[in-house]
Write an enzyme that holds these catalytic residues in place. Structure first.
Site, mmCIF file in Angstrom:
data_model
loop_
_atom_site.group_PDB
_atom_site.id
_atom_site.type_symbol
_atom_site.label_atom_id
_atom_site.label_comp_id
_atom_site.label_asym_id
_atom_site.label_seq_id
_atom_site.Cartn_x
_atom_site.Cartn_y
_atom_site.Cartn_z
ATOM 1 N N HIS A 200 1.184 -4.612 -64.772
ATOM 2 C CA HIS A 200 -0.021 -4.030 -64.176
ATOM 3 C C HIS A 200 -0.106 -2.535 -64.499
ATOM 4 O O HIS A 200 -1.143 -2.050 -64.968
ATOM 5 C CB HIS A 200 0.025 -4.251 -62.658
ATOM 6 C CG HIS A 200 -1.111 -3.652 -61.896
ATOM 7 N ND1 HIS A 200 -2.119 -4.412 -61.331
ATOM 8 C CD2 HIS A 200 -1.412 -2.363 -61.584
ATOM 9 C CE1 HIS A 200 -2.981 -3.622 -60.721
ATOM 10 N NE2 HIS A 200 -2.573 -2.362 -60.851
ATOM 11 N N GLU A 201 0.978 -1.829 -64.279
ATOM 12 C CA GLU A 201 0.945 -0.379 -64.513
ATOM 13 C C GLU A 201 0.778 -0.066 -65.998
ATOM 14 O O GLU A 201 0.071 0.870 -66.371
ATOM 15 C CB GLU A 201 2.214 0.282 -63.960
ATOM 16 C CG GLU A 201 2.390 0.144 -62.450
ATOM 17 C CD GLU A 201 1.187 0.602 -61.641
ATOM 18 O OE1 GLU A 201 0.440 1.476 -62.114
ATOM 19 O OE2 GLU A 201 0.974 0.066 -60.537
ATOM 20 N N HIS A 204 -2.766 -0.398 -66.995
ATOM 21 C CA HIS A 204 -3.495 0.846 -66.713
ATOM 22 C C HIS A 204 -3.286 1.828 -67.867
ATOM 23 O O HIS A 204 -4.231 2.429 -68.371
ATOM 24 C CB HIS A 204 -2.989 1.482 -65.417
ATOM 25 C CG HIS A 204 -3.538 0.869 -64.162
ATOM 26 N ND1 HIS A 204 -4.864 0.519 -64.022
ATOM 27 C CD2 HIS A 204 -2.942 0.575 -62.971
ATOM 28 C CE1 HIS A 204 -5.058 0.021 -62.805
ATOM 29 N NE2 HIS A 204 -3.907 0.035 -62.152
ATOM 30 N N HIS A 210 -8.854 -1.649 -62.446
ATOM 31 C CA HIS A 210 -8.730 -2.870 -61.654
ATOM 32 C C HIS A 210 -9.922 -3.790 -61.919
ATOM 33 O O HIS A 210 -11.055 -3.319 -62.034
ATOM 34 C CB HIS A 210 -8.649 -2.537 -60.159
ATOM 35 C CG HIS A 210 -7.379 -1.831 -59.787
ATOM 36 N ND1 HIS A 210 -7.323 -0.858 -58.818
ATOM 37 C CD2 HIS A 210 -6.119 -1.961 -60.276
ATOM 38 C CE1 HIS A 210 -6.071 -0.424 -58.715
ATOM 39 N NE2 HIS A 210 -5.329 -1.073 -59.596
ATOM 40 N N TYR A 258 -7.039 -7.265 -57.107
ATOM 41 C CA TYR A 258 -6.497 -7.225 -55.746
ATOM 42 C C TYR A 258 -6.445 -8.633 -55.165
ATOM 43 O O TYR A 258 -7.248 -9.495 -55.513
ATOM 44 C CB TYR A 258 -7.403 -6.391 -54.827
ATOM 45 C CG TYR A 258 -7.272 -4.894 -54.955
ATOM 46 C CD1 TYR A 258 -6.375 -4.304 -55.832
ATOM 47 C CD2 TYR A 258 -8.064 -4.060 -54.172
ATOM 48 C CE1 TYR A 258 -6.275 -2.927 -55.928
ATOM 49 C CE2 TYR A 258 -7.973 -2.678 -54.257
ATOM 50 C CZ TYR A 258 -7.078 -2.113 -55.137
ATOM 51 O OH TYR A 258 -6.983 -0.753 -55.231
#
Ligand code: ZN
Length: 332
Positions: A200-201, A204, A210, A258
């Site tokens: 996930h990071e 980014h 997101h 999310y």
């Protein structure tokens, strides 16, 4: 009786103190944070030596100039990338503003571990990146579109510095500055040491926001604003088309999405649901569509388009990258 009443009042006040305030009124876009000077809720505004003022939204660090980007470039088909694309379209989108400006040339993301990052956790990061690269490759007929290059000796090369700071966070996309070539990516040990969080990071860092912050997300999810912790409202703002990859297909299973209970102010309440009312569950790995989006974004066609742009804002591929250490380790 008075004592019991007093105790009740005391306990009630403690509950009120512990319980987060509920509800958000702000439903505008991330760009409004520039107008508001990031003064609301929990977004922070800080100076960064390499990129100027940076706004933090949840785990995303965003240079303020990205939010201020005045115009979107004209696409190859003549339309503006600010214009909403059809969510039902099967055709691939043209590149959008940020997907050019913040991509890593040739799909090579350079990184190193900060001195304080525990050695015992480094292999887990490497393994997660290896699997991420493999998924992208398998989504693109085994082309090696994204490579994670680890080295301890970078000279004048923009790179990610993996650190063990408080929390998990990353800049969105490749930063560029003549004064600093290092951009932080925090993976707090052991809290952030999950493959899904590591990927996930790094997504980014590869330029992705997101999924539920897409400008067209309201066609796919319902945000329950009254259930959101009032200090976390900005986490649910939308990006604009000039900030994000306007890929046509929405992905509930994205590692960038999310879950339904994130940032709720009451235990058990939901903040985000699919349009049909279904819950959005936990995901443990990159989704197929995540891999497809990465594959598209770092495809030779898209990178070639980016490299031809002559706008001052597009610094893409303008600098020949060199790695001082010839033993730089590449993760495929
Ligand atoms: Zn994130």
């Amino acid at each position: 009786m008075q004592l019991i009443a007093a105790l009740f009042l005391l306990l009630s006040s403690r509950v009120l103190l512990i319980q987060a305030a509920c509800g958000c009124s702000q439903t505008s876009s991330l760009s409004s944070l520039v107008i508001n000077n990031a003064s609301t809720t929990n977004s922070s505004n800080k100076q960064n030596s390499s990129t100027g003022v940076v706004i933090q939204i949840d785990d995303m660090l965003i240079p303020i100039e990205d939010l201020q980007a005045p115009t979107a470039p004209v696409r190859s088909d003549g339309s503006s990338s600010d214009q909403a694309s059809s969510s039902s379209s099967n055709s691939l989108p043209s590149s959008s503003y940020l997907s050019c400006r913040r991509l890593w040339p040739k799909g090579r993301l350079y990184y190193r571990f900060g001195l304080g990052f525990p050695s015992s956790y480094r292999d887990m990061v490497r393994l997660s990146l290896s699997r991420l690269a493999a998924r992208i490759s398998s989504a693109s007929s085994n082309q090696q579109l994204v490579t994670f290059v680890e080295s301890n000796y970078f000279i004048d090369v923009q790179h990610v510095e993996v650190i063990d700071d408080v929390g998990c966070y990353s800049y969105v996309g490749r930063q560029s500055s003549s004064s600093s070539y290092s951009q932080a990516l925090s993976l707090q040990v052991p809290n952030c040491m999950l493959e899904s969080i590591i990927q996930h990071e790094f997504m980014h860092a590869l330029g992705f926001y997101h999924e539920q912050s897409r400008p067209d997300r309201d066609s796919f999810v319902t945000v329950l604003w009254n259930n959101i912790d009032s200090d976390e409202c900005n986490n649910f703002l939308k990006t604009s088309y000039k900030l994000t990859n306007d890929y046509p297909r929405y992905d509930y299973g994205s590692v960038m999405h999310y879950q339904s209970h994130y940032f709720s102010c009451l235990s058990g309440s939901k903040t985000l649901l699919m349009k049909n009312g279904s819950l959005i569950d936990e995901r443990n790995n990159l989704s197929s569509l995540d891999a497809e989006k990465l594959s598209y974004t770092y495809s030779s066609t898209n990178l070639a388009y980016c490299s031809t742009r002559s706008d001052a804002a597009f610094e893409f591929a303008s600098k020949v990258l060199t790695v001082a250490n010839s033993k730089a380790k590449e993760i495929h």
